[in-house]
Design an enzyme around this catalytic site. Structure first.
Site, mmCIF file in Angstrom:
data_model
loop_
_atom_site.group_PDB
_atom_site.id
_atom_site.type_symbol
_atom_site.label_atom_id
_atom_site.label_comp_id
_atom_site.label_asym_id
_atom_site.label_seq_id
_atom_site.Cartn_x
_atom_site.Cartn_y
_atom_site.Cartn_z
ATOM 1 N N HIS A 185 22.655 17.563 -21.675
ATOM 2 C CA HIS A 185 21.259 17.315 -21.326
ATOM 3 C C HIS A 185 21.219 16.128 -20.360
ATOM 4 C CE1 HIS A 185 16.858 17.181 -22.286
ATOM 5 N NE2 HIS A 185 17.020 15.913 -21.942
ATOM 6 N N GLU A 239 9.699 3.074 -23.230
ATOM 7 C CA GLU A 239 9.077 4.341 -22.860
ATOM 8 C C GLU A 239 7.725 4.512 -23.547
ATOM 9 O OE1 GLU A 239 11.880 7.181 -24.280
ATOM 10 O OE2 GLU A 239 13.433 6.662 -22.824
ATOM 11 N N HIS A 272 8.251 4.031 -27.562
ATOM 12 C CA HIS A 272 9.603 3.738 -28.038
ATOM 13 C C HIS A 272 10.134 2.601 -27.169
ATOM 14 C CE1 HIS A 272 9.105 8.168 -28.977
ATOM 15 N NE2 HIS A 272 9.218 7.609 -30.162
ATOM 16 N N HIS A 322 18.776 8.721 -28.959
ATOM 17 C CA HIS A 322 19.179 7.697 -27.998
ATOM 18 C C HIS A 322 18.472 6.367 -28.255
ATOM 19 C CE1 HIS A 322 15.722 9.929 -26.420
ATOM 20 N NE2 HIS A 322 15.427 8.924 -25.626
ATOM 21 N N HIS A 349 15.306 6.700 -31.232
ATOM 22 C CA HIS A 349 14.369 7.815 -31.307
ATOM 23 C C HIS A 349 15.070 9.082 -30.839
ATOM 24 C CE1 HIS A 349 13.926 5.950 -27.346
ATOM 25 N NE2 HIS A 349 13.460 7.084 -26.874
#
Length: 433
Positions: A287, A336, A360, A330, A366
């Site tokens: 990803h 964020e 976050h 991560h 999270h």
């Protein structure tokens, strides 16, 4: 005002006029402007900024901006602030339900609620993050922001921005950027509107570099639109609200400030349809980092580290094999703040609703909730996965994002957010690879 026609491009030296011959040729400030207009320069960056970064526009208007104004007084709007609180606050992940529409008629300016932010306008860096909910047009009042560039992300209801430089209408799945100092009046074609607003105190937003991707992909410059010149020639009793030094100020003005008949330059409002974004992604495994979904960036004084990145998670096809396809678990050095415009975000099964928000912060862990983890772990990755009717976004900053006292105490805050990871059980078995 003239009829609406859009110009395309991003930070070109645009030129437009509502009356033929209003735009001077060959010089910016002739001794006498056509039609008895006044020439005025609006600078959004330092005069000596490099040519590629310089933002300025020449306006040819019925009256100069200094004319017809009364001395300003403080305008009390309790929910819009540049004060993000002080003292310690928890690093825990946070999530909020959508903002409800106001009970009384409320225009765009009075419908802004400060939710989080960092730094301050005085530092020329950082951001203010707000939610808005409005149910009325701005009547006989206009606004400009001297503190920040404004990035508006509608989630419900269209916005018609009547600006000094023309009219731009934006709907959900589109964004609107209004640079510092541009005066405007916001109207609601649908009678209501809800969404997200970011104040960018730092360098103006621009397209990110494409690097190894080459010359195409992500947001294309040709898809950004600015308005043609359109003007109001109206006398009367109006008010002009200014965002200055973190406060709101109100001045009486005896005419509409939207009286620019022609303009040219690079400091102008623009809109962009997020559905035109050309998403890049992995076609083999893993990803990619979310930076590959950056629409606009505000650079900082540190190369490669943005004051702000505006990132989206649009409809796309996931084809990676033998890979955990949703965003992985991560912890980031960046902070964020996320919002959801429509549909379902692929890393959360429930609780993250359109119009809602999550935060976050730096190094706060999270990732997908337990239900999403189980589903992605059992997915047949031999088949492509089509993510349709979804659009989430993220304001990512290099500084910790501080939620305001109002956001922390809001009844919209989901106090049980941490419980979404409770179902992540211990699966470790050293006897079974």
């Amino acid at each position: 005002m003239s009829s609406l026609v859009y110009q395309s491009g991003f930070c070109n030296d645009w030129a437009t006029e509502a009356l033929a011959g209003a735009l001077p040729i060959g010089r910016n400030s002739p001794q006498r402007c056509a039609y008895g207009l006044y020439a005025e320069q609006l600078s959004g960056t330092a005069f000596t900024a490099p040519r590629a970064d310089n933002r300025r526009s020449w306006l040819y208007r019925i009256r100069p901006s200094a004319a017809g104004l009364q001395a300003p007084e403080l305008y009390e709007q309790a929910s819009w602030s540049a004060d993000f609180g002080s003292g310690p606050f928890s690093p825990e992940p946070m999530r909020w339900s959508p903002l409800a529409p106001p009970n009384a008629p409320t225009d765009f300016i009075d419908g802004i609620h400060t939710w989080a932010g960092n730094s301050s306008p005085a530092d020329l860096s950082g951001v203010g993050i707000h939610l808005y909910a409005a149910t009325a047009d701005m009547h006989a009042r206009y606004f400009y922001n001297a503190d920040a560039e404004m990035l508006i992300v509608p989630q419900q209801g269209r916005l018609s921005a009547f600006t000094e430089l023309g009219i731009l209408e934006v709907a959900p799945c589109e964004i609107l950027v209004i640079p510092r100092g541009i005066r405007f009046q916001m109207r609601l074609p649908d009678g209501h509107a809800r969404g997200y607003l970011l104040e960018n105190y730092g360098a103006p937003l621009r397209l990110p570099e494409l690097g190894p991707m080459g010359s195409n992909g992500l947001a294309n410059a040709r898809d950004f639109q600015t308005p043609v010149a359109a003007y109001e020639d109206k006398d009367g009793a109006f008010e002009l609200i200014a965002r200055f030094g973190g406060a709101l100020w109100r001045s009486a003005i005896d005419h509409s400030p939207l009286d620019v008949v022609a303009w040219h330059g690079t400091h102008a409002p623009y809109k962009y349809d997020l559905r035109h974004f050309n998403a890049m992604g992995s076609v083999s495994f893993d990803h990619p980092d979310p930076s590959i979904f950056t629409v606009l960036t505000s650079p900082s004084d540190t190369p490669g580290v943005a004051n702000l990145d505006f990132v989206i998670f649009p409809p796309r096809i996931l084809a990676m094999e033998n890979t955990f396809r949703p965003p992985w678990f991560h912890r980031n050095v960046a902070s964020e703040f996320m919002g959801l415009i429509q549909g379902v975000y692929d890393a959360k099964a429930e609780g993250f609703e359109p119009g809602g928000a999550s935060l976050h912060n730096c190094m706060t862990p999270h990732g997908p909730d337990a239900q999403t983890f189980r589903h992605a772990s059992e997915l047949d990755t031999r088949q492509p996965q089509y993510l349709r009717e979804t659009l989430a976004f993220m304001f990512e900053t290099r500084r910790v994002i501080r939620p305001t006292p109002a956001a922390l105490a809001s009844p919209l805050r989901q106090r049980n957010y941490l419980a979404c990871w409770d179902g992540l059980q211990r699966n470790f078995n050293p006897q079974q690879p």
